[in-house]
Design a protein around this motif. Sequence first.
Motif, PDB file in Angstrom:
ATOM      1  N   ASP A  28       0.846  -1.194   0.000  1.00 10.03           N
ATOM      2  CA  ASP A  28       0.000   0.000   0.000  1.00 10.03           C
ATOM      3  C   ASP A  28       0.882   1.245   0.000  1.00 10.03           C
ATOM      4  N   ALA A  29       0.307   2.416   0.146  1.00 14.30           N
ATOM      5  CA  ALA A  29       1.072   3.662   0.047  1.00 14.30           C
ATOM      6  C   ALA A  29       2.124   3.781   1.135  1.00 14.30           C
ATOM      7  N   ARG A  30       1.922   3.090   2.253  1.00 19.38           N
ATOM      8  CA  ARG A  30       2.880   3.143   3.373  1.00 19.38           C
ATOM      9  C   ARG A  30       3.758   1.905   3.434  1.00 19.38           C
ATOM     10  N   ASP A  31       3.633   1.016   2.436  1.00 16.01           N
ATOM     11  CA  ASP A  31       4.364  -0.253   2.451  1.00 16.01           C
ATOM     12  C   ASP A  31       4.124  -1.020   3.749  1.00 16.01           C
ATOM     13  N   THR A  32       2.876  -1.060   4.189  1.00 20.50           N
ATOM     14  CA  THR A  32       2.513  -1.753   5.423  1.00 20.50           C
ATOM     15  C   THR A  32       2.800  -3.244   5.300  1.00 20.50           C
ATOM     16  N   GLU A  33       3.436  -3.804   6.335  1.00 18.84           N
ATOM     17  CA  GLU A  33       3.718  -5.228   6.367  1.00 18.84           C
ATOM     18  C   GLU A  33       3.352  -5.787   7.739  1.00 18.84           C
ATOM     19  N   TYR A  34       3.014  -7.057   7.751  1.00 18.62           N
ATOM     20  CA  TYR A  34       2.706  -7.760   8.990  1.00 18.62           C
ATOM     21  C   TYR A  34       3.554  -9.022   9.047  1.00 18.62           C
ATOM     22  N   ALA A  35       4.282  -9.194  10.149  1.00 18.18           N
ATOM     23  CA  ALA A  35       5.092 -10.398  10.300  1.00 18.18           C
ATOM     24  C   ALA A  35       4.206 -11.635  10.361  1.00 18.18           C
ATOM     25  N   THR A  36       3.060 -11.499  11.005  1.00 14.91           N
ATOM     26  CA  THR A  36       2.035 -12.548  11.013  1.00 14.91           C
ATOM     27  C   THR A  36       0.689 -11.857  10.864  1.00 14.91           C
ATOM     28  N   GLY A  37      -0.005 -12.175   9.792  1.00 11.14           N
ATOM     29  CA  GLY A  37      -1.241 -11.460   9.542  1.00 11.14           C
ATOM     30  C   GLY A  37      -2.273 -12.311   8.840  1.00 11.14           C
ATOM     31  N   HIS A  38      -3.309 -11.624   8.356  1.00 10.18           N
ATOM     32  CA  HIS A  38      -4.426 -12.303   7.713  1.00 10.18           C
ATOM     33  C   HIS A  38      -4.931 -11.492   6.529  1.00 10.18           C
ATOM     34  N   VAL A  39      -5.602 -12.189   5.617  1.00 13.16           N
ATOM     35  CA  VAL A  39      -6.337 -11.564   4.528  1.00 13.16           C
ATOM     36  C   VAL A  39      -7.670 -12.297   4.419  1.00 13.16           C
ATOM     37  N   VAL A  40      -8.753 -11.536   4.348  1.00 14.69           N
ATOM     38  CA  VAL A  40     -10.087 -12.114   4.179  1.00 14.69           C
ATOM     39  C   VAL A  40     -10.639 -11.652   2.836  1.00 14.69           C
ATOM     40  N   VAL A  41     -11.125 -12.614   2.063  1.00 12.10           N
ATOM     41  CA  VAL A  41     -11.659 -12.355   0.727  1.00 12.10           C
ATOM     42  C   VAL A  41     -13.142 -12.676   0.725  1.00 12.10           C
ATOM     43  N   ALA A  42     -13.944 -11.766   0.176  1.00 13.81           N
ATOM     44  CA  ALA A  42     -15.386 -12.008   0.055  1.00 13.81           C
ATOM     45  C   ALA A  42     -15.897 -11.323  -1.199  1.00 13.81           C
TER      46      ALA A  42
END
Length: 468
Positions: A28-42
Amino acid sequence: MTPAPDKGVRPAPAGRIVIENCAVATVDARDTEYATGHVVVAGGVIEAVGAGPAPDGLADVVRRIDGTGHLATPGLVNTHHHFYQWLTRGLAQDSNLFDWLVELYPTWARIDEPMVHAAASGSLAMMVRGGVTTAMDHHYVFPRGAGDLLGAEIRAAAELGVRFTAARGSMDLGESDGGLPPDFAVESTEEALRATEEAVDRYHDASFGSMLQIAAAPCSPFSVSTELLREAAVLARRKGVRLHTHGSETVEEEKFCHEKFGMGPTDYFESTGWLGEDVWMAHCVHMKDSDVAAFGRTGTGVAHCPSSNARLAAGIARVPDLLAAHVPVGLGVDGTASNESGELHTELRNALLVGRLAGGEKALDVRKVLRLGTYGGAQVLGRAAETGSLEVGKLADLVLWKLDGIGHSTIADPVAALVLGAAAPVTLSLVGGVPVVEDGRLTRVDEDAIAREARDQARRLARIAGLA
């Protein structure tokens, strides 16, 4: 003739897909990263992305994926290709661009619809299996009586389930008129413009989530008349589609433009209406400071093709300078007759390495080149509002890369592992929430059948062209 596709977006899959316990690089614009994260698709779009596990209480979850040992990124976006060249890989191995073209034009002028479908299927299969979710192709060779070549590519993309920009190319400047291609390989100006407009009217879908868009794409300054360039720009803007061509690829092209037009490629393109936010050009290797500034001023995009540029000894594009000038830059495989691997994810590493050869150790870093291959490519194709980053409301075009195997497990930084390590296996690739790759295999087509048909069509082309 390929049936015209229905206008509109592919129906969204029902239910939710939840991916958890993976590293996430959103780009994203801030190069956001998560060492452990999630993505939900709907509903074919991203509903949630963030740190830790997915929210509790989600209804209609049809699939829950444990992403331990993986990195989730946006799907890769290929911004320049020539699918038909899949059938002529490994030829003209030691040539520069002009000599390579002269050697191969007579063979390419003998392609037909079955060959192009086989070549497009092979090209797309390699890219999609390697994490590409949005592809494009620049097809500009249309031999008389060869069938529906653009339709053959479009059919192949639909079969694999990939999002596709078909750039309807053209050449009208044959050898007898001072161009590079042989006369039998070109169209008339009127034919090229008419066919381009027909392709837009028949296929282009500008809606959100579109699976198919068309661009107007005269080939290059040394194969296209000034009239075709100017009129194609007028046509594209009247129809609301993007413009694509080759630009500033080699020193020979620079010399050609000065001798024929009295100016360099960028000035020539500007004089014909070919700079602007709706334009992107492939290669852009030999650019002066004033050229870079012109691209930045006008928002003209660049498809950076590091492997092809190296294969043809074209040179190294000034990618750091282009980015500093706020030029949109994406990555391209280019035709597989000048990049035999046919894979975009290897271009991440090559872009970094080639960029540092030219500009030093801080010229590019792993996150900048991941951005080139994702969000940058979406910008170049005019689709950054829809794809190219993992953000709520964007299309669920994403890839889950396996990084806990022998090739990557000792690289702690997952983005570095993806970019600098060996080509990472794709555990899952979604296009609009629909799986197109599972555990490294294409889900919608038979890879072995594609390989056999491509081999057979390559041999048929070689026989017809007198190469076998």
